[in-house]
Design a protein around this motif. Structure first.
Motif, mmCIF file in Angstrom:
data_model
loop_
_atom_site.group_PDB
_atom_site.id
_atom_site.type_symbol
_atom_site.label_atom_id
_atom_site.label_comp_id
_atom_site.label_asym_id
_atom_site.label_seq_id
_atom_site.Cartn_x
_atom_site.Cartn_y
_atom_site.Cartn_z
ATOM 1 N N GLY A 1 0.853 -1.180 0.000
ATOM 2 C CA GLY A 1 0.000 0.000 0.000
ATOM 3 C C GLY A 1 0.887 1.228 0.000
ATOM 4 O O GLY A 1 2.110 1.125 0.094
ATOM 5 N N ALA A 2 0.289 2.394 -0.104
ATOM 6 C CA ALA A 2 1.038 3.654 -0.069
ATOM 7 C C ALA A 2 0.368 4.575 0.941
ATOM 8 O O ALA A 2 -0.849 4.776 0.897
ATOM 9 C CB ALA A 2 1.075 4.306 -1.445
ATOM 10 N N ALA A 3 1.145 5.101 1.869
ATOM 11 C CA ALA A 3 0.611 5.991 2.896
ATOM 12 C C ALA A 3 0.179 7.327 2.282
ATOM 13 O O ALA A 3 0.483 7.632 1.130
ATOM 14 C CB ALA A 3 1.654 6.211 3.984
ATOM 15 N N GLU A 4 -0.500 8.147 3.074
ATOM 16 C CA GLU A 4 -1.094 9.395 2.601
ATOM 17 C C GLU A 4 -0.048 10.364 2.046
ATOM 18 O O GLU A 4 1.006 10.572 2.628
ATOM 19 C CB GLU A 4 -1.829 10.102 3.749
ATOM 20 N N GLY A 5 -0.396 11.004 0.923
ATOM 21 C CA GLY A 5 0.520 11.946 0.292
ATOM 22 C C GLY A 5 0.742 13.214 1.095
ATOM 23 O O GLY A 5 1.834 13.784 1.076
ATOM 24 N N TRP A 6 -0.266 13.689 1.825
ATOM 25 C CA TRP A 6 -0.140 14.972 2.510
ATOM 26 C C TRP A 6 0.862 14.921 3.663
ATOM 27 O O TRP A 6 1.301 15.966 4.148
ATOM 28 C CB TRP A 6 -1.498 15.457 3.014
ATOM 29 N N ARG A 7 1.264 13.730 4.075
ATOM 30 C CA ARG A 7 2.260 13.595 5.141
ATOM 31 C C ARG A 7 3.703 13.640 4.620
ATOM 32 O O ARG A 7 4.644 13.617 5.403
ATOM 33 C CB ARG A 7 2.053 12.282 5.894
ATOM 34 N N LEU A 8 3.864 13.697 3.302
ATOM 35 C CA LEU A 8 5.196 13.606 2.696
ATOM 36 C C LEU A 8 5.671 14.971 2.194
ATOM 37 O O LEU A 8 4.906 15.721 1.583
ATOM 38 C CB LEU A 8 5.167 12.610 1.531
ATOM 39 N N PHE A 9 6.969 15.262 2.428
ATOM 40 C CA PHE A 9 7.547 16.553 2.064
ATOM 41 C C PHE A 9 8.936 16.364 1.455
ATOM 42 O O PHE A 9 9.750 15.603 1.986
ATOM 43 C CB PHE A 9 7.687 17.454 3.301
ATOM 44 N N LEU A 10 9.176 17.058 0.354
ATOM 45 C CA LEU A 10 10.531 17.184 -0.181
ATOM 46 C C LEU A 10 11.194 18.313 0.601
ATOM 47 O O LEU A 10 10.799 19.471 0.489
ATOM 48 C CB LEU A 10 10.484 17.517 -1.674
ATOM 49 N N THR A 11 12.195 17.980 1.428
ATOM 50 C CA THR A 11 12.768 18.981 2.334
ATOM 51 C C THR A 11 14.170 19.432 1.951
ATOM 52 O O THR A 11 14.697 20.364 2.558
ATOM 53 C CB THR A 11 12.817 18.445 3.781
ATOM 54 N N GLY A 12 14.794 18.800 0.964
ATOM 55 C CA GLY A 12 16.135 19.239 0.600
ATOM 56 C C GLY A 12 16.622 18.617 -0.690
ATOM 57 O O GLY A 12 16.296 17.470 -0.994
#
Length: 276
Positions: free
Chosen positions: A212-223
């Protein structure tokens, strides 16, 4: 004609991903008309550091493109500054004509902010031991076993440089650094960890895990790290407050993520200094 690079952040919960899609609002569809206003006859020759999916946000997306010599770059940057639409620019630099935002990147950092209640196992030493197993292999097809019929010749061999999980109060941070990523990689890895039961072991969990794939809104490109650094136009931490003013993301999560913003060769985080 010259080439410029800009570092932007955006609230992904307000868009259907980064890349253009017909009849859908995306980050790229919002910014490309501005870039084209300064395009030379040869074209934009435009590239970006990393594609993000729907609901995934970025603090550090890098764009590079060509502009005419007579282009007012300050005006262009001002027109890209759209915090009311969930988009902001914090970095700028004139770069070599051969510079490519994707291929010149040394590594990319993604951070997934989760809740402890979503995890079956709360032994972080064991979870990080599982992640060491992930780092020890190059082909990550175990995360895509439901895709095998559709993958065809697509290679899932990737160089993931570092993966760690950290507890922060009621939250869990999954931090992944890599040279490149297969689609949904971090979200699938988060789902893989969520469903892990203490004591099962890596190989046993692979066999029983239902992908499965967890929710997208919890993921961030930080660097994104390049051989060159950006000139800061604004404080990224201050810009977060403006760009994410109307976001669905919680204030605690944003405050936590802001600590990952650094233009040095070290990532400053709530867990100390994480060197690369």
């Amino acid at each position: 004609m010259k080439r410029v690079a800009v570092s932007i952040m955006y609230d992904g919960t307000r868009y259907h991903g980064f890349q253009r899609q017909r009849e859908l609002s995306t980050v790229e569809s919002a910014i490309l008309p501005v870039l084209r206003s300064c395009s030379p006859p040869e074209g934009l020759d435009y590239s970006y550091s990393s594609r993000t999916d729907r609901d995934v946000s970025s603090f550090w997306q890098t764009l590079t493109f060509l502009v005419r010599d007579d282009c007012d770059v300050e005006d262009l940057l001002a027109r890209l500054q759209r915090p009311e639409e969930g988009i902001g620019v914090w970095g700028f630099r004139e770069v070599d004509l051969e510079f490519h935002a994707r291929y010149w990147a040394l590594w990319r950092d993604y951070v997934f902010v989760d809740r402890t209640e979503n995890y079956k196992c709360d032994r972080f030493e064991e979870l990080n031991a599982i992640l060491k197993n992930v780092l020890s292999i190059r082909v990550h097809d175990f995360l895509y076993k439901d895709y095998k019929r559709r993958l065809g010749s697509l290679s899932l061999e990737r160089r993931i440089l570092r993966v760690q999980v950290f507890p922060v109060g009621e939250h869990i941070i999954l931090w992944v650094r890599g040279e490149s990523f297969p689609t949904h990689y971090v979200r699938r890895l988060a789902d893989f960890l969520r469903k892990y039961e203490c004591g099962r072991g890596f190989k046993t969990h692979i066999g029983s895990w239902k992908p499965g794939a967890a929710e997208g809104w919890r993921l961030f490109l930080t660097g994104v790290r390049y051989p060159v650094s950006m000139k800061r136009l604004l404080s990224p931490v201050e810009l977060v407050k403006r760009v994410f003013k109307q976001t669905k993301i919680g204030s605690f999560e944003l405050q936590l993520l802001s600590s990952f913003l650094s233009s040095s060769k070290r990532v400053l985080s709530p867990f100390g200094v994480l060197s690369w």
